[in-house]
Design an enzyme around this catalytic site. Structure first.
Site, PDB file in Angstrom:
ATOM      1  N   GLU B  50       0.819  -1.217   0.000  1.00 20.72           N
ATOM      2  CA  GLU B  50       0.000   0.000   0.000  1.00 20.72           C
ATOM      3  C   GLU B  50       0.851   1.264   0.000  1.00 20.72           C
ATOM      4  O   GLU B  50       0.451   2.296  -0.539  1.00 20.72           O
ATOM      5  CB  GLU B  50      -0.962   0.022   1.192  1.00 20.72           C
ATOM      6  CG  GLU B  50      -2.135  -0.944   1.071  1.00 20.72           C
ATOM      7  CD  GLU B  50      -1.814  -2.330   1.606  1.00 20.72           C
ATOM      8  OE1 GLU B  50      -0.639  -2.589   1.956  1.00 20.72           O
ATOM      9  OE2 GLU B  50      -2.745  -3.164   1.684  1.00 20.72           O
ATOM     10  N   PHE B 112     -12.374  -7.117  13.592  1.00 20.25           N
ATOM     11  CA  PHE B 112     -11.241  -7.608  12.813  1.00 20.25           C
ATOM     12  C   PHE B 112     -10.764  -6.537  11.837  1.00 20.25           C
ATOM     13  O   PHE B 112     -11.557  -5.957  11.114  1.00 20.25           O
ATOM     14  CB  PHE B 112     -11.640  -8.884  12.057  1.00 20.25           C
ATOM     15  CG  PHE B 112     -10.548  -9.374  11.145  1.00 20.25           C
ATOM     16  CD1 PHE B 112      -9.339  -9.820  11.674  1.00 20.25           C
ATOM     17  CD2 PHE B 112     -10.715  -9.383   9.777  1.00 20.25           C
ATOM     18  CE1 PHE B 112      -8.319 -10.257  10.846  1.00 20.25           C
ATOM     19  CE2 PHE B 112      -9.707  -9.815   8.944  1.00 20.25           C
ATOM     20  CZ  PHE B 112      -8.500 -10.258   9.477  1.00 20.25           C
ATOM     21  N   GLN B 113      -9.492  -6.282  11.831  1.00 21.26           N
ATOM     22  CA  GLN B 113      -8.857  -5.278  10.969  1.00 21.26           C
ATOM     23  C   GLN B 113      -9.472  -3.897  11.125  1.00 21.26           C
ATOM     24  O   GLN B 113      -9.565  -3.140  10.158  1.00 21.26           O
ATOM     25  CB  GLN B 113      -8.884  -5.728   9.501  1.00 21.26           C
ATOM     26  CG  GLN B 113      -7.983  -6.924   9.281  1.00 21.26           C
ATOM     27  CD  GLN B 113      -7.663  -7.189   7.834  1.00 21.26           C
ATOM     28  OE1 GLN B 113      -8.487  -6.958   6.953  1.00 21.26           O
ATOM     29  NE2 GLN B 113      -6.471  -7.692   7.571  1.00 21.26           N
ATOM     30  N   LYS B 162     -17.824  -0.853   5.429  1.00 21.26           N
ATOM     31  CA  LYS B 162     -18.251  -1.908   4.518  1.00 21.26           C
ATOM     32  C   LYS B 162     -19.741  -1.829   4.185  1.00 21.26           C
ATOM     33  O   LYS B 162     -20.142  -1.971   3.027  1.00 21.26           O
ATOM     34  CB  LYS B 162     -17.938  -3.267   5.156  1.00 21.26           C
ATOM     35  CG  LYS B 162     -18.279  -4.410   4.231  1.00 21.26           C
ATOM     36  CD  LYS B 162     -17.810  -5.745   4.756  1.00 21.26           C
ATOM     37  CE  LYS B 162     -18.109  -6.793   3.693  1.00 21.26           C
ATOM     38  NZ  LYS B 162     -17.853  -8.142   4.148  1.00 21.26           N
ATOM     39  N   MET B 479      24.074   9.560   2.708  1.00 22.38           N
ATOM     40  CA  MET B 479      23.847  10.835   3.374  1.00 22.38           C
ATOM     41  C   MET B 479      24.147  10.728   4.874  1.00 22.38           C
ATOM     42  O   MET B 479      24.716  11.634   5.480  1.00 22.38           O
ATOM     43  CB  MET B 479      22.394  11.268   3.132  1.00 22.38           C
ATOM     44  CG  MET B 479      22.020  12.612   3.704  1.00 22.38           C
ATOM     45  SD  MET B 479      23.015  13.942   3.033  1.00 22.38           S
ATOM     46  CE  MET B 479      22.080  14.411   1.585  1.00 22.38           C
TER      47      MET B 479
HETATM   48  C1  LIG Z   1      18.045  15.172   2.141  1.00 21.80           C
HETATM   49  C2  LIG Z   1      17.305  16.444   1.892  1.00 21.80           C
HETATM   50  C3  LIG Z   1      17.999  17.620   1.642  1.00 21.80           C
HETATM   51  C4  LIG Z   1      17.326  18.793   1.336  1.00 21.80           C
HETATM   52  N1  LIG Z   1      18.055  19.894   1.009  1.00 21.80           N
HETATM   53  C5  LIG Z   1      17.419  20.987   0.524  1.00 21.80           C
HETATM   54  C6  LIG Z   1      18.153  22.098  -0.007  1.00 21.80           C
HETATM   55  O1  LIG Z   1      19.375  22.106  -0.035  1.00 21.80           O
HETATM   56  N2  LIG Z   1      17.449  23.136  -0.500  1.00 21.80           N
HETATM   57  C7  LIG Z   1      16.084  23.161  -0.516  1.00 21.80           C
HETATM   58  O2  LIG Z   1      15.503  24.111  -1.010  1.00 21.80           O
HETATM   59  N3  LIG Z   1      15.374  22.147  -0.004  1.00 21.80           N
HETATM   60  C8  LIG Z   1      16.005  21.061   0.495  1.00 21.80           C
HETATM   61  N4  LIG Z   1      15.258  20.014   0.968  1.00 21.80           N
HETATM   62  C9  LIG Z   1      13.779  20.123   0.951  1.00 21.80           C
HETATM   63  C10 LIG Z   1      13.264  20.871   2.168  1.00 21.80           C
HETATM   64  O3  LIG Z   1      13.228  19.980   3.248  1.00 21.80           O
HETATM   65  C11 LIG Z   1      11.831  21.419   1.906  1.00 21.80           C
HETATM   66  O4  LIG Z   1      10.987  20.392   1.503  1.00 21.80           O
HETATM   67  C12 LIG Z   1      11.804  22.480   0.824  1.00 21.80           C
HETATM   68  O5  LIG Z   1      12.832  23.422   0.998  1.00 21.80           O
HETATM   69  C13 LIG Z   1      10.460  23.199   0.847  1.00 21.80           C
HETATM   70  O6  LIG Z   1      10.248  23.805  -0.373  1.00 21.80           O
HETATM   71  P1  LIG Z   1       9.265  25.031  -0.549  1.00 21.80           P
HETATM   72  O7  LIG Z   1       9.654  26.145   0.334  1.00 21.80           O
HETATM   73  O8  LIG Z   1       9.230  25.273  -2.010  1.00 21.80           O
HETATM   74  O9  LIG Z   1       7.881  24.550   0.007  1.00 21.80           O
HETATM   75  P2  LIG Z   1       6.793  23.502  -0.444  1.00 21.80           P
HETATM   76  O10 LIG Z   1       6.781  22.409   0.529  1.00 21.80           O
HETATM   77  O11 LIG Z   1       6.858  23.165  -1.882  1.00 21.80           O
HETATM   78  O12 LIG Z   1       5.516  24.373  -0.121  1.00 21.80           O
HETATM   79  C14 LIG Z   1       4.910  25.162  -1.058  1.00 21.80           C
HETATM   80  C15 LIG Z   1       4.457  26.500  -0.486  1.00 21.80           C
HETATM   81  O13 LIG Z   1       3.707  27.122  -1.510  1.00 21.80           O
HETATM   82  C16 LIG Z   1       2.412  27.425  -1.053  1.00 21.80           C
HETATM   83  N5  LIG Z   1       1.477  27.225  -2.136  1.00 21.80           N
HETATM   84  C17 LIG Z   1       0.892  26.085  -2.560  1.00 21.80           C
HETATM   85  N6  LIG Z   1       0.090  26.306  -3.609  1.00 21.80           N
HETATM   86  C18 LIG Z   1       0.165  27.627  -3.858  1.00 21.80           C
HETATM   87  C19 LIG Z   1      -0.442  28.473  -4.816  1.00 21.80           C
HETATM   88  N7  LIG Z   1      -1.285  28.019  -5.754  1.00 21.80           N
HETATM   89  N8  LIG Z   1      -0.144  29.786  -4.767  1.00 21.80           N
HETATM   90  C20 LIG Z   1       0.692  30.293  -3.814  1.00 21.80           C
HETATM   91  N9  LIG Z   1       1.306  29.527  -2.896  1.00 21.80           N
HETATM   92  C21 LIG Z   1       1.043  28.218  -2.918  1.00 21.80           C
HETATM   93  C22 LIG Z   1       2.162  26.526   0.115  1.00 21.80           C
HETATM   94  O14 LIG Z   1       1.227  27.115   0.981  1.00 21.80           O
HETATM   95  C23 LIG Z   1       3.556  26.387   0.719  1.00 21.80           C
HETATM   96  O15 LIG Z   1       3.821  27.439   1.609  1.00 21.80           O
HETATM   97  C24 LIG Z   1      15.912  18.827   1.325  1.00 21.80           C
HETATM   98  C25 LIG Z   1      15.212  17.668   1.615  1.00 21.80           C
HETATM   99  C26 LIG Z   1      15.878  16.476   1.877  1.00 21.80           C
HETATM  100  C27 LIG Z   1      15.083  15.252   2.142  1.00 21.80           C
HETATM  101  C1  LIG Z   2      12.191   6.140   5.550  1.00 23.86           C
HETATM  102  C2  LIG Z   2      13.427   6.841   5.962  1.00 23.86           C
HETATM  103  N1  LIG Z   2      14.235   6.278   6.900  1.00 23.86           N
HETATM  104  C3  LIG Z   2      15.385   6.899   7.274  1.00 23.86           C
HETATM  105  C4  LIG Z   2      15.739   8.091   6.727  1.00 23.86           C
HETATM  106  C5  LIG Z   2      17.019   8.804   7.173  1.00 23.86           C
HETATM  107  N2  LIG Z   2      17.961   8.875   6.045  1.00 23.86           N
HETATM  108  C6  LIG Z   2      18.101   9.994   5.300  1.00 23.86           C
HETATM  109  S1  LIG Z   2      19.154   9.818   4.011  1.00 23.86           S
HETATM  110  C7  LIG Z   2      19.469   8.212   4.444  1.00 23.86           C
HETATM  111  C8  LIG Z   2      20.395   7.379   3.637  1.00 23.86           C
HETATM  112  C9  LIG Z   2      19.984   7.238   2.220  1.00 23.86           C
HETATM  113  O1  LIG Z   2      20.717   6.206   1.633  1.00 23.86           O
HETATM  114  P1  LIG Z   2      20.566   5.837   0.106  1.00 23.86           P
HETATM  115  O2  LIG Z   2      19.140   5.719  -0.264  1.00 23.86           O
HETATM  116  O3  LIG Z   2      21.423   4.681  -0.196  1.00 23.86           O
HETATM  117  O4  LIG Z   2      21.069   7.158  -0.618  1.00 23.86           O
HETATM  118  P2  LIG Z   2      22.518   7.822  -0.670  1.00 23.86           P
HETATM  119  O5  LIG Z   2      22.550   8.852   0.388  1.00 23.86           O
HETATM  120  O6  LIG Z   2      23.502   6.728  -0.463  1.00 23.86           O
HETATM  121  O7  LIG Z   2      22.581   8.425  -2.020  1.00 23.86           O
HETATM  122  C10 LIG Z   2      18.753   7.850   5.606  1.00 23.86           C
HETATM  123  C11 LIG Z   2      18.840   6.536   6.258  1.00 23.86           C
HETATM  124  C12 LIG Z   2      14.858   8.644   5.766  1.00 23.86           C
HETATM  125  N3  LIG Z   2      15.096   9.820   5.180  1.00 23.86           N
HETATM  126  N4  LIG Z   2      13.743   7.984   5.390  1.00 23.86           N
END
Ligand SMILES: Cc1cc2nc3c(=O)[nH]c(=O)nc-3n(C[C@H](O)[C@H](O)[C@H](O)COP(=O)(O)OP(=O)(O)OC[C@H]3O[C@@H](n4cnc5c(N)ncnc54)[C@H](O)[C@@H]3O)c2cc1C
Ligand SMILES: Cc1ncc(C[n+]2csc(CCOP(=O)(O)OP(=O)(O)O)c2C)c(N)n1
Lengths: 172, 590
Positions: B50, B112-113, B162, B479
């Site tokens: 799922e 159940f479930q 259901k 990472m």
């Molecule tokens: C490993 C990792 C590393 C990351 N590193 C970075 C990084 O280096 N840089 C980075 O930028 N992010 C990074 N992120 C992502 C970060 O965590 C956030 O998800 C991201 O920065 C949020 O983007 P955003 O501000 O565009 O918001 P979003 O989550 O895209 O939110 C959208 C915003 O727009 C608004 N909105 C929606 N629809 C409309 C509309 N029609 N009109 C006006 N407003 C609207 C919403 O209300 C909201 O405030 C990383 C994530 C991970 C997992």
């Molecule tokens: C479901 C989930 N569990 C744990 C984490 C924490 N976490 C962030 S990055 C990462 C490692 C990712 O490894 P991989 O997918 O091999 O990517 P790589 O960084 O090696 O490119 C982990 C464990 C997460 N983001 N999501």
């Protein structure tokens, strides 16, 4: 600081849980809560008293406005308002003979009512603002409070509140 | 004539124009699946988990802009989609999840479930409803799609007991919704917009900072127009990538933790930020106290809760990006007139940014021994001519994809940002592929993330979804390992995954061919073979396992204090001995 927030909601199940969840998810305690239908049986008014950082409360209020079934949110703390709560206080009156008279005297001063009486107890009803209710409780304590129950606060603005229905509620 | 709840369900989906849903059946939803089985308009894609169904619905939604749909059973079926719901909620992905529930008479009896689907999903849905009367079903579905797709989009869950699927009612699909308490603002306040325009023309060091909201509102054209009219450089969040062409001279690429050095420096020194559908996430701002200290902020967002949440907005504009920018561009057009003059005005600012860019471009060193991940992405970008859709998983590979795959079109970079859900990428790619069967869809992943939803390989084969799996295989939770290198003295606590499984053999078991690159010289041919193959394919790149992703704002650091490369003492620490071996021999440790 303390905030009294009135939330007008559609009268549907699950709404209270969503509203309460916005507080609990941030580790915020709800100091008091009251819910009852309004003139329109399809809506209810929730009054919540909470204590917290203004910025976070502002964020909670914005979030409350987003809940689909929430129609209007007002932070009454920002406006001139009246707030009231009711308490029912059951006291012991058998420790000393003069306690029964003392209780009546205290009730008179506070305009509280004795709504039930038994040979050893009185039940007192008081309605007022928090200070008044707490002052009464403090005076009754030496007599021995057996049971205390409070409704939580309800509040109403003193003038026509300047809060339109959302989303204009957020001052953009 | 009266229809059963299940028939009403399917008819309502048709009315909403739903052409596909993703899901797995179970006791309480059998009737729904049975009715679905007897028609052709709504295709059912049976997934293997799922969670896969939920992410496929997200991938479909991110690629098309229309709510993705999933259907799962009660109890474990529902709990398995919670990650997908939470992911969609964080990234504002429109999605309607239908969950089965035990019969109304049994609810609350530990049947159940049974699970409290509405209770469990409350904090990770935009809205959710338990349907208690079959007469409410059609209206509830109409409202669910409306709420999911409008305003700030998000997931909506509809819980169907259901007995509701068999109860009968007259079917009439409502033609409009009326929700007293839900009424998103699209138009921006005219006065505020005028003020914003004035500030924009006055600013000497302005930056346009674009987020996911720009994509949700299909505002790429308006952003391009604004940027070109005003000559203001544009940076994008991870979620905003694609809203402005990455190859445009005004593009500074991604900002934030692993964003470009020059975009972060520009943000830090800016005198005006025009935030467009972005939410000032902490991965973008770094240390808040030092964030863009002198900038005035114009913040356009449809959701008032995003405004002034982390960063003060001097000119807040609540509204839809596209609508507001259309209003704004009219004023800018009338104020401006001369783009060249404007270019002249902003020249010192453009020059400054160019200097930052020259000083610290994205860089890596590719020798002839070990494959560098950046090289793979760069080659892929080159060889796909910037066509197609990329979905990523979460980790280093995600960041390299964001840095080196300079997408040019909206909705072609699909990633999990807010929740950072490993295991998102592959099913999301499948969902996007289902939406656009003829497009090239690539899943850029790594072995850690991929193994979290690899069961969907079967779904790819059965439904002929030719997703290309680009695996940057580093044998680590890369990472995590990087953070351990930098902040835990190289102690690789639970971040070593090893060379298991053999992904080519795994593919073989599903009838999916694969190619492996072990040397830099293999990279091009593996990409070529993989892309050429007509069905789903695996490209297994055995990359240098100790590559770290830079530049980087360390947690708690300020945006202008980026770390640009491995600190010199890195090799001497903890995990370093293995790293040195690898460096010397150019081979990968087992
Ligand atoms: C490993 C990792 C590393 C990351 N590193 C970075 C990084 O280096 N840089 C980075 O930028 N992010 C990074 N992120 C992502 C970060 O965590 C956030 O998800 C991201 O920065 C949020 O983007 P955003 O501000 O565009 O918001 P979003 O989550 O895209 O939110 C959208 C915003 O727009 C608004 N909105 C929606 N629809 C409309 C509309 N029609 N009109 C006006 N407003 C609207 C919403 O209300 C909201 O405030 C990383 C994530 C991970 C997992
Ligand atoms: C479901 C989930 N569990 C744990 C984490 C924490 N976490 C962030 S990055 C990462 C490692 C990712 O490894 P991989 O997918 O091999 O990517 P790589 O960084 O090696 O490119 C982990 C464990 C997460 N983001 N999501």
């Amino acid at each position: 600081m303390e905030h009294i927030i009135s939330i007008l909601v559609e009268n549907k199940f699950g709404v209270l849980a969503r509203v309460a969840g916005l507080f609990s998810a941030r580790g915020y305690n709800i100091e008091s809560l009251s819910v009852a239908p309004t003139l329109d049986p399809e809506t209810s008014m929730i009054t919540i008293v909470t204590i917290g950082d203004d910025k976070i409360v502002e964020q909670i209020i914005k979030q409350l406005n987003k809940v689909v079934e929430v129609l209007k949110v007002t932070d009454l703390t920002e406006t001139s308002h009246l707030d009231r709560e009711t308490a029912l206080i059951k006291i012991n009156t058998n420790a000393k003979p003069e306690h029964r008279d003392e209780a009546i005297r205290i009730c008179d001063i506070f305009r509280a009512k004795i709504v039930d009486s038994s040979p050893t107890t009185y039940t007192i009803e008081i309605t007022g603002d928090v200070e008044k209710v707490e002052a009464l409780i403090n005076l009754l304590k030496p007599l021995g409070i057996k049971e205390l129950i409070r409704t939580g606060r309800i509040a109403i603005s003193r003038e026509v509140a300047k809060v339109a229905s959302r989303p204009q509620a957020v001052k953009a | 004539m009266k229809k059963s709840g299940a028939e009403i369900f399917v008819e309502s989906l048709k009315q909403e124009g739903v052409d596909v849903l993703f899901g797995i059946p179970g006791g309480v939803v059998l009737k729904l699946f049975d009715v679905l089985h007897q028609q052709k308009d709504v295709e059912v894609i049976l997934t293997r988990h799922e969670q896969g169904a939920a992410h496929m619905a997200e991938g479909y939604a991110k690629a098309t802009g229309r709510a993705g749909v999933c259907l799962v059973t009660s109890g474990p079926g529902m709990t398995n989609i919670v990650t997908g719901l939470a992911d969609a909620y964080m990234d504002s992905v429109p999605m309607v999840a239908f969950t089965g529930q035990v019969s109304t008479s049994l609810i609350g009896n530990d049947a159940f479930q049974e699970a409290d689907n509405v209770g469990i999903s409350r904090p990770c849905t935009k809205h959710n409803v338990l349907v208690k009367d079959v007469n409410d079903l059609a209206r509830t579905i109409k409202e669910a799609f409306y709420i999911a797709n409008t305003g700030r989009p998000g997931p909506v869950l509809v819980d169907i007991p259901k007995d509701i699927t068999t109860d009968k009612a007259e079917f009439k699909y409502p033609d409009k919704v009326s929700l007293r308490g839900y009424n998103p603002t699209y138009e921006g306040n005219k006065y505020q917009i005028k003020q914003a325009a004035e500030e924009i023309m006055k600013a000497k060091k302005p930056v346009i900072y674009v987020g996911g909201g720009a994509l949700f509102s299909d505002a790429a054209d308006e952003i391009l127009e604004m940027a070109e009219l005003t000559q203001i450089p544009v940076t994008m969040t991870l979620m905003g990538l694609g809203s402005f062409p990455g190859t445009h001279p005004l593009s500074m690429g991604m900002l934030g933790m692993h964003g470009s050095y020059w975009s972060n420096m520009a943000m830090h020194h800016a005198d005006l930020l025009i935030a467009v559908g972005a939410r000032f996430d902490d991965r973008v701002t770094g240390k808040l106290a030092d964030f863009s200290p002198v900038a005035r902020v114009v913040h356009i967002d449809i959701d008032p809760t995003s405004i002034k949440k982390n960063v003060h907005a001097h000119i807040p504009i609540v509204g839809d990006v596209r609508t507001v920018l259309k209003q704004l561009n009219i004023i800018l057009r009338s104020l401006d007139g001369n783009v060249n003059e404007r270019k002249q005005q902003l020249k010192p600012w453009h020059n400054q940014i160019e200097e930052w860019k020259k000083a610290h471009p994205f860089k890596y060193q590719q020798d002839d021994k070990a494959i560098k991940p950046q090289y793979v992405i760069e080659k892929l970008f080159e060889m796909t001519h910037n066509e197609g859709i990329v979905a990523t998983d979460v980790g280093q590979h995600q960041m390299w994809a964001a840095q080196y795959f300079k997408g040019k079109k909206p909705r072609t970079f699909i990633t999990s940002g807010g929740l950072g859900t490993m295991g998102f990428g592959f099913p999301a790619a499948l969902g996007a592929q289902r939406a656009y069967p003829d497009e090239l869809v690539m899943c850029i992943t790594s072995e850690g993330s991929f193994q979290m939803n690899l069961q969907e390989l079967a779904t790819a084969v059965i439904y002929k979804l030719p997703v290309k799996i680009v695996m940057l295989n580093n044998g680590h939770h890369g990472m995590v390992r990087q953070w351990q290198d930098l902040f835990y003295e190289g102690r690789y606590a639970s971040s070593v995954l090893g060379k298991i499984p053999d992904f080519l053999k795994l593919g073989e078991a599903y009838g999916i061919p694969g190619w492996r690159a072990e040397k830099p010289a293999d990279v091009e041919s593996v990409i070529r073979e993989g892309l050429k193959y007509k069905g789903p394919a695996i490209m297994d790149f055995q990359i240098y396992p100790f590559e770290n992703c830079y530049p980087m704002i360390p947690a708690g650091g300020a945006q202008h204090e980026m770390v640009l490369e491995d600190p010199p003492d890195l090799k001497t620490k903890g995990g370093g001995s293995k790293k040195m071996e690898a460096d010397d021999e150019g081979v990968l440790p087992a």
